[in-house]
Enzyme design. Structure first.
Site, PDB file in Angstrom:
ATOM      1  N   HIS A 142      87.952  71.128   0.462  1.00 13.59           N
ATOM      2  CA  HIS A 142      89.225  71.377   1.144  1.00 13.59           C
ATOM      3  C   HIS A 142      90.329  70.696   0.325  1.00 13.59           C
ATOM      4  O   HIS A 142      90.077  69.676  -0.320  1.00 13.59           O
ATOM      5  CB  HIS A 142      89.120  70.743   2.539  1.00 13.59           C
ATOM      6  CG  HIS A 142      90.284  71.031   3.452  1.00 13.59           C
ATOM      7  ND1 HIS A 142      91.482  70.377   3.349  1.00 13.59           N
ATOM      8  CD2 HIS A 142      90.401  71.883   4.496  1.00 13.59           C
ATOM      9  CE1 HIS A 142      92.294  70.811   4.300  1.00 13.59           C
ATOM     10  NE2 HIS A 142      91.677  71.732   5.010  1.00 13.59           N
ATOM     11  N   ASP A 219      83.613  63.792   3.020  1.00  7.82           N
ATOM     12  CA  ASP A 219      84.592  64.426   3.894  1.00  7.82           C
ATOM     13  C   ASP A 219      83.794  65.073   5.025  1.00  7.82           C
ATOM     14  O   ASP A 219      83.191  66.131   4.845  1.00  7.82           O
ATOM     15  CB  ASP A 219      85.382  65.458   3.083  1.00  7.82           C
ATOM     16  CG  ASP A 219      86.242  66.351   3.969  1.00  7.82           C
ATOM     17  OD1 ASP A 219      86.139  66.245   5.202  1.00  7.82           O
ATOM     18  OD2 ASP A 219      87.002  67.164   3.417  1.00  7.82           O
ATOM     19  N   GLN A 222      84.039  68.807   8.805  1.00  9.74           N
ATOM     20  CA  GLN A 222      83.298  69.945   9.372  1.00  9.74           C
ATOM     21  C   GLN A 222      81.906  69.565   9.846  1.00  9.74           C
ATOM     22  O   GLN A 222      81.217  70.381  10.442  1.00  9.74           O
ATOM     23  CB  GLN A 222      83.184  71.064   8.337  1.00  9.74           C
ATOM     24  CG  GLN A 222      84.493  71.750   8.024  1.00  9.74           C
ATOM     25  CD  GLN A 222      85.113  72.409   9.237  1.00  9.74           C
ATOM     26  OE1 GLN A 222      84.417  72.809  10.168  1.00  9.74           O
ATOM     27  NE2 GLN A 222      86.421  72.512   9.249  1.00  9.74           N
ATOM     28  N   LYS A 245      88.577  68.281  15.484  1.00  5.17           N
ATOM     29  CA  LYS A 245      87.437  69.161  15.191  1.00  5.17           C
ATOM     30  C   LYS A 245      86.203  68.711  15.975  1.00  5.17           C
ATOM     31  O   LYS A 245      85.123  69.273  15.838  1.00  5.17           O
ATOM     32  CB  LYS A 245      87.152  69.157  13.691  1.00  5.17           C
ATOM     33  CG  LYS A 245      88.355  69.679  12.891  1.00  5.17           C
ATOM     34  CD  LYS A 245      88.011  69.932  11.468  1.00  5.17           C
ATOM     35  CE  LYS A 245      89.221  70.033  10.586  1.00  5.17           C
ATOM     36  NZ  LYS A 245      89.779  71.398  10.509  1.00  5.17           N
ATOM     37  N   CYS A 383      92.573  76.575   3.072  1.00  8.06           N
ATOM     38  CA  CYS A 383      92.903  75.329   2.354  1.00  8.06           C
ATOM     39  C   CYS A 383      91.821  75.004   1.337  1.00  8.06           C
ATOM     40  O   CYS A 383      91.491  73.837   1.124  1.00  8.06           O
ATOM     41  CB  CYS A 383      93.098  74.152   3.301  1.00  8.06           C
ATOM     42  SG  CYS A 383      94.444  74.380   4.433  1.00  8.06           S
TER      43      CYS A 383
END
Ligand SMILES: Cc1ncc(COP(=O)(O)O)c(C=O)c1O
Lengths: 425, 151
Positions: A142, A219, A222, A245, A383
């Site tokens: 991302h 990261d 997700q 999220k 993104c």
């Protein structure tokens, strides 16, 4: 007899049917927004990878804070401030337990994944990066895990290196390993790709990196709502995620970092709350984690995030993951049957994200037509422009699933995608 | 919101077979337009013929609205006086954004873009080509004036 405790444990989960599967109808009752009509039809929300919806307990926790506790934290002797501080810090403990960090000193509240990564880039990065050094990322990141490193590399004279993808949208360990050099100072990769759904072999990546003394940032934007994340088991050095999220509010997120690293890192933003003493000539820093939390934080957001974690824990991450994955597999299989439809990202290990394109029809048109059918998906580059570049696509359409999605949502999606063809024929 | 109002026959037709697709080489002016939201990329090349737009072509990648709008635009502006092109640019902009706007004269096939204003997120798709044409004309003017100043 020995099976008894396990059975008893399942019965406590009030979201499961007798057969052990998720009672989606019951769960949906917790999400008032799902009652909404869009264009005269009941909403089918398939954009949880962008932002997951909030259940009643989260709405209630945020509301309760605003009605009963609203005041500043860490600085009042009065009752409201004490109670707000207790709720705020209570959420920090919930986050700690949720990701199995050793201590709340390792849990820094930030605005979201983006801010967490920027914090690491600007604080740890500026301190540790020299001219000629390298940061290794992958081609599926991302923008939030690309651009902060670019800025850092520009100021430090360092180089950003990206591991390639294979045709399925996977990052192969050998390919990544080849790019590790004597100058690699950090490896920063997604746990799960938002554009492709690929789950990365993060445990192996951490092992590879640590064997060479290189720290790893994950990261987790997700992954956090879809996998049981245990930062000690992962053994990562930094882990970043966003509340919105994870069925929580926007404007709140978390940076997990190893305490030893946080101790050495200089403050990033400065101001109130992050200091112990201030004189005009110099200041001393507050203890961890507050050293990295300058100014009044997003108190209601943190409290909402705590409630979201309680909710997710009550359902159970393995239950959610299995449910979503089944829906994604079903949707993928049915989409693939449609003529001219191509799935983008076919990793063996995939999360509940289905990216696709249709021959001769731009994803933006797919998105608009689905919206008139009240099916909310995301279209665009997500993104992740380097991913689009890799597949030589301007954009994709992406359906992503959350705990509240049902088999009928998949049916509505498939019917709406079929409708796209009709409009264009 | 009626889909048929957005994806009218004319739009679908121009999306399927865009007119004036490609690049003019050499060209008197070019401009590249980009809509980062959806990844649309569009190039406009043109040749001037005195105070008229002699020829114009476009190419690029985009959604149906963006491709059809560009195709319709090239048909509408080719051979027109530059001042009239500017006037049309303003009228189409109003048609795309203003709910109550009725153009002073019939805009012909361009009227097919009238459905776009019911879909606010799609307005940029339809207007990208016009902004790009505008930028190309501006750069053409500047190049011309630059030439003039160096002579
Ligand atoms: C993989 C990934 N990283 C980072 C982000 C950025 O998260 P936020 O916008 O909440 O900071 C996202 C959100 O889309 C994401 O999916």
């Amino acid at each position: 007899m020995s099976a008894r405790p396990a059975v008893a444990a399942q019965v406590v989960n009030r979201w499961l049917r007798a057969d052990g599967t998720l009672d989606v109808a019951l769960l949906r009752g917790q999400f008032p927004i799902l009652q909404r009509q869009v264009n005269g039809r009941p909403l089918v929300y398939l954009d949880s990878a962008a932002s997951a919806q909030m259940p009643l307990p989260v709405l209630a926790a945020v509301d309760h804070y605003h009605r009963e506790l609203h005041s500043n934290v860490h600085r009042g002797v009065h009752t409201l401030s004490q109670q707000a501080t207790a709720a705020f810090e209570g959420s920090r403990e919930k986050v700690r337990a949720f990701i199995n960090a050793r201590s709340v000193r390792e849990i820094v509240f930030v605005r979201g994944t983006t801010e967490a990564i920027n914090l690491v880039a600007q604080s740890w990065g500026r301190q540790n990066l020299r001219a000629g050094d390298e940061i290794l990322i992958t081609h599926l990141e991302h923008h939030a895990n690309i651009v902060p490193w670019q800025l850092l590399c520009q100021t430090a004279g360092a180089r950003l290196v990206a591991a390639p993808l294979n045709a399925r949208g996977e990052v192969e360990l050998e390919a990544l390993q080849k790019l590790i050099s004597a100058r690699t100072r950090l490896i920063a990769v997604a746990h799960v790709s938002n554009a492709l759904g690929t789950v990365l072999p993060v445990r192996d990546i951490v092992q590879l990196a640590h064997a060479r003394g290189i720290p790893v940032l994950l990261d987790g934007a997700q992954a956090i709502a879809h996998e049981a994340v245990d930062v000690q088991a992962l053994d990562c050095d930094f882990y970043a995620f966003s509340g919105h999220k994870l069925y929580g509010p926007t404007g709140i997120g978390v940076l997990y970092a190893r305490e030893a690293l946080l101790r050495q890192m200089p403050p990033w933003q400065a101001g109130g709350d992050m200091i112990l003493t201030v004189s005009i000539d110099r200041s001393t820093w507050n203890d961890l984690p507050w050293k990295f939390e300058a100014g009044t934080p997003n108190i209601s957001g943190a409290i909402g995030l705590g409630a979201a974690i309680d909710f997710v824990e009550s359902v159970g991450r393995p239950v959610i993951a299995a449910h979503e994955r089944a829906l994604a597999v079903r949707a993928s299989a049915q989409l693939q049957e449609l003529p001219g439809l191509r799935l983008i990202g076919t990793a063996q290990h995939k999360a509940a994200v289905v990216s696709f394109t249709m021959d001769g029809i731009h994803p933006h048109d797919i998105g608009t037509i689905l919206d008139t059918e009240a099916v909310a998906i995301r279209t665009g580059h997500h993104c992740a422009m380097p991913v689009m570049e890799y597949y030589n696509l301007p954009a994709t359409a992406r359906a992503s699933f959350g705990c509240y999605n049902s088999a009928s949502d998949v049916e509505r999606l498939i019917a709406a995608v079929a409708r796209v063809r009709e409009v264009f024929n | 919101m009626d889909l048929r109002d957005l994806y009218r026959e004319v739009i679908l037709d121009h999306n399927r077979s865009p007119r004036n697709f490609g690049r003019l080489e050499p060209a008197d002016a070019t401009a590249a337009g980009h809509n980062p939201l959806c990844g649309d990329k569009l190039n406009v090349t043109l040749r001037l013929d005195g105070d008229r737009l002699g020829d114009v072509r476009f190419d690029g990648q985009g959604c149906a609205i963006s491709v059809a709008s560009a195709s319709l635009m090239t048909e509408a502006v080719k051979g027109k006086k530059l001042a009239d092109v500017e006037q049309l640019y303003r009228e189409v902009h109003a048609l795309l954004t203003d709910q109550n706007y009725t153009p002073p004269t019939d805009l012909g096939k361009l009227m097919a873009l009238g459905g776009v204003r019911e879909f606010p997120v799609r307005v940029k798709c339809a207007s990208l080509c016009w902004h790009t044409l505008h930028a190309a004309l501006e750069s053409g003017r500047n190049a011309a004036s630059a030439k003039v100043s160096t002579e």
